[in-house]
Write an enzyme that holds these catalytic residues in place. Structure first.
Site, PDB file in Angstrom:
ATOM      1  N   GLU A   4       9.957   1.141  10.502  1.00  0.00           N
ATOM      2  CA  GLU A   4      10.980   2.175  10.285  1.00  0.00           C
ATOM      3  C   GLU A   4      10.283   3.510  10.457  1.00  0.00           C
ATOM      4  OE1 GLU A   4      14.126   0.449   7.055  1.00  0.00           O
ATOM      5  OE2 GLU A   4      13.227   2.399   6.730  1.00  0.00           O
TER       6      GLU A   4
ATOM      7  N   CYS B 137      13.397  10.920   6.729  1.00  0.00           N
ATOM      8  CA  CYS B 137      13.611  10.445   8.089  1.00  0.00           C
ATOM      9  C   CYS B 137      15.092  10.497   8.424  1.00  0.00           C
ATOM     10  CB  CYS B 137      13.128   9.009   8.192  1.00  0.00           C
ATOM     11  SG  CYS B 137      13.886   7.980   6.942  1.00  0.00           S
TER      12      CYS B 137
ATOM     13  N   GLU C  92      10.320  16.066  14.765  1.00  0.00           N
ATOM     14  CA  GLU C  92      10.665  15.909  13.356  1.00  0.00           C
ATOM     15  C   GLU C  92       9.882  16.948  12.551  1.00  0.00           C
ATOM     16  OE1 GLU C  92       9.226  12.281  11.542  1.00  0.00           O
ATOM     17  OE2 GLU C  92      11.191  11.994  10.616  1.00  0.00           O
TER      18      GLU C  92
ATOM     19  N   LYS D 213       0.859  -1.180   0.000  1.00  0.00           N
ATOM     20  CA  LYS D 213       0.000   0.000   0.000  1.00  0.00           C
ATOM     21  C   LYS D 213       0.896   1.230   0.000  1.00  0.00           C
ATOM     22  CE  LYS D 213      -1.672   3.015   2.696  1.00  0.00           C
ATOM     23  NZ  LYS D 213      -1.740   4.171   1.804  1.00  0.00           N
TER      24      LYS D 213
END
Ligand code: NAD
Length: 511
Positions: free
Chosen positions: A266, A300, A401, A191
């Site tokens: 992750e 990331c 982040e 997906k």
């Protein structure tokens, strides 16, 4: 001049890509009959894709993958040489279609065409080749026991794998997840992120062309809340590999517990780049700039926290800003662009909100900080690369982040403080250490709580380098020969040699 060229780009016609679902070897229209529009991140006035809402097709995709696995479709599960050939061939086809995949990837993500062409697509091909080479080397062990009996440990594929991917590196991350799963003999339902589903759908076509039997690789597009969530909850899925936000990862782990499926996560990162005063500052400044702004900072792995020794702080900030100033913000398909538009208006707004928070916290924004709206920029999600100095560890900008072209700078006075600051967030994905003192660099690398530490370089992530996080950056590792183990069950087969007396425990029961 640069702006004029961009206008020309934007005025060119692009075809609208229709992104359907792919199940059991076939491209299908979605059962809902619905498609959502995907707009060009560089020109929100223009539709570039129509994305199928596959929310009612997850069951069919999982069933196709399940059937292919349980019935060993085309010999996929048993014939490791077939799997190796298919993966090698897919890599070759990817390279042959490099321009198409690079343009598609850049168009949908907003990342520069230079990045897609020189990094994303070749890396995806390398990952496929790496695991193609492992497919016929999945070896078990065997041992003859003191009794003369044999214990054989055989490795068998775990079954159906769901691969759920984010929008920032759609092709590379998907290949990182699915190549080892396919090499192991699993079947897959993937997906892709709703904003960037094109490369997964196109990849399904080339994998089929490369000889993957029907049902081995399926793609269902749609939202995370519908398609993603049904995959995670399905009893017919044996493992989930997810890359995305930490909060989504946490939710996925909870849901996967229902059927005790394997989970690889992750997740986010807030990665420090630590520059000591004895570093090669020229090289470091270039790499720190690259680390913060490559892929528009939407990564990331972005080195979004610069930690710099107080003795060289001022000089080093100037060196970085001088490089940032030279960066050209522009349309993603222009070869000259260094920083493309952010993936969506929502993402742009979220990044600008962080910059706004920096201003309210009284932080010093020494470069950038604004959305670009002049001329053609107004049509897309363009913003200036941004540098914020003297960011304390308590700041939201130090801790969270941001996922955009924003670099924060914090000084340290000695090695211990550098390590402490590096480890002072919830994340632990990656870090960079810059020093010409190898002993110090290794000492610091050892103390940093992160899955990857680069010494005197940043962002180099070949498939040979493990990738995954400490702390809340994830669970498990992708890349390397070890990743294939996530997709393998170890089965012990015990064979009695039927030579000696009956084993003593039989006597306990039978007398
Ligand atoms: P996201 O978590 O919003 O979405 C990732 C994927 O999960 C998408 O396909 C999404 O549709 C799906 N999803 C969302 N909700 C779901 C649910 N409830 N159930 C199942 N699936 C669901 O992340 P994003 O915004 O696409 O990507 C950015 C994030 O990904 C950042 O936090 C970034 O750090 C992280 N990321 C991590 C790595 C890594 O290697 N560690 C790599 C790239 C991105």
């Amino acid at each position: 001049m640069f702006k004029e060229e961009h206008k020309a780009y934007l005025d060119q016609k692009h075809d609208v890509m229709k992104i359907n679902i792919f199940i059991d070897g076939e491209e299908l229209t979605p059962s809902t009959g619905n498609y959502s529009e995907r707009r060009d991140p560089g020109d929100e006035d223009r539709v570039i894709g129509l994305v199928a809402d596959g929310s009612k097709d997850v069951g069919a995709a999982v069933d196709a993958a399940r059937r292919a696995f349980d019935r060993d479709a085309g010999g996929w599960v048993s014939d490791y040489r077939l799997r190796a050939r298919v993966l090698y061939k897919a890599a070759e086809l990817l390279r042959q279609n490099l321009d198409f995949f690079a343009e598609t990837e850049s168009l949908f993500v907003g990342k520069t065409i230079r990045t897609s062409r020189s990094s994303d697509v070749p890396r995806a091909a390398e990952i496929l080749e790496f695991y193609a080479g492992l497919a016929d080397k999945i070896l078990g062990t065997s041992q003859i026991l003191r009794t003369g009996d044999l214990v054989a440990v055989v490795k068998q594929p775990v079954g159906v794998v769901a691969a759920i991917t984010p929008w920032n590196f759609p092709l590379v991350i998907m290949c990182r997840q699915v190549a080892p799963a396919l090499a192991a003999g699993c079947t897959v339902v993937t997906k892709p992120a709703s904003l960037t589903p094109a490369s997964a759908f196109e990849f399904a076509k080339i994998l089929t062309k490369a000889g993957a039997p029907k049902g081995v690789f399926n793609v269902v597009t749609g939202s995370g809340e519908t398609v993603g969530s049904s995959l995670v909850k399905s009893d017919k899925v044996d493992a989930v590999n997810f890359t995305g936000e930490t909060s989504t990862g946490r939710w996925i782990m909870e849901q996967a517990a229902g059927s005790l499926k394997r989970v690889i996560l992750e997740l986010g990162g807030k990665n420090p780049n630590i520059v000591f005063e004895d570093a090669d500052l020229e090289r470091a400044a270039t790499a720190v700039t690259y680390g913060a702004y490559a892929n528009n900072g939407e990564s990331c792995a972005a080195g979004s926290r610069l930690l710099v020794h107080s003795n060289v702080k001022q000089k080093f900030i100037e060196m970085v800003v001088e490089r940032v100033r030279r960066m050209r913000v522009g349309y993603q398909l222009d070869e000259k662009t260094d920083l493309g538009p952010l993936v969506s208006r929502k993402q742009l707004e979220s990044v600008l909100e962080y910059v706004g928070a920096a201003a309210s916290e009284g932080l010093n924004i020494v470069y950038g900080g604004n959305r670009l709206t002049e001329s053609f920029y107004a049509r897309g999600n363009y913003m200036q690369p941004t540098v914020i100095v003297d960011t304390p560890r308590e700041s939201k900008l130090f801790q969270e982040e941001i996922f955009g072209p924003v670099l924060t700078v914090t000084e340290f006075r000695d090695e211990d403080e550098a390590v402490e600051l590096a480890n002072a967030t919830l994340y632990g994905l990656a870090a960079g250490v810059w020093s010409n003192d190898v002993g110090k660099a290794v000492r610091v690398a050892e103390k940093i709580k992160a899955g990857a530490v680069w010494v005197n370089t940043y962002y180099t992530l070949p498939v040979e380098m493990p990738w995954g996080g400490f702390k809340q950056s994830g669970l498990g590792r992708n890349n390397t020969v070890h990743a294939i183990e996530h997709y393998l069950e170890h089965k012990g087969i015990y064979v009695d040699n039927q030579q000696g007396p009956m084993r003593p425990y039989y006597r306990l029961v039978l007398g």
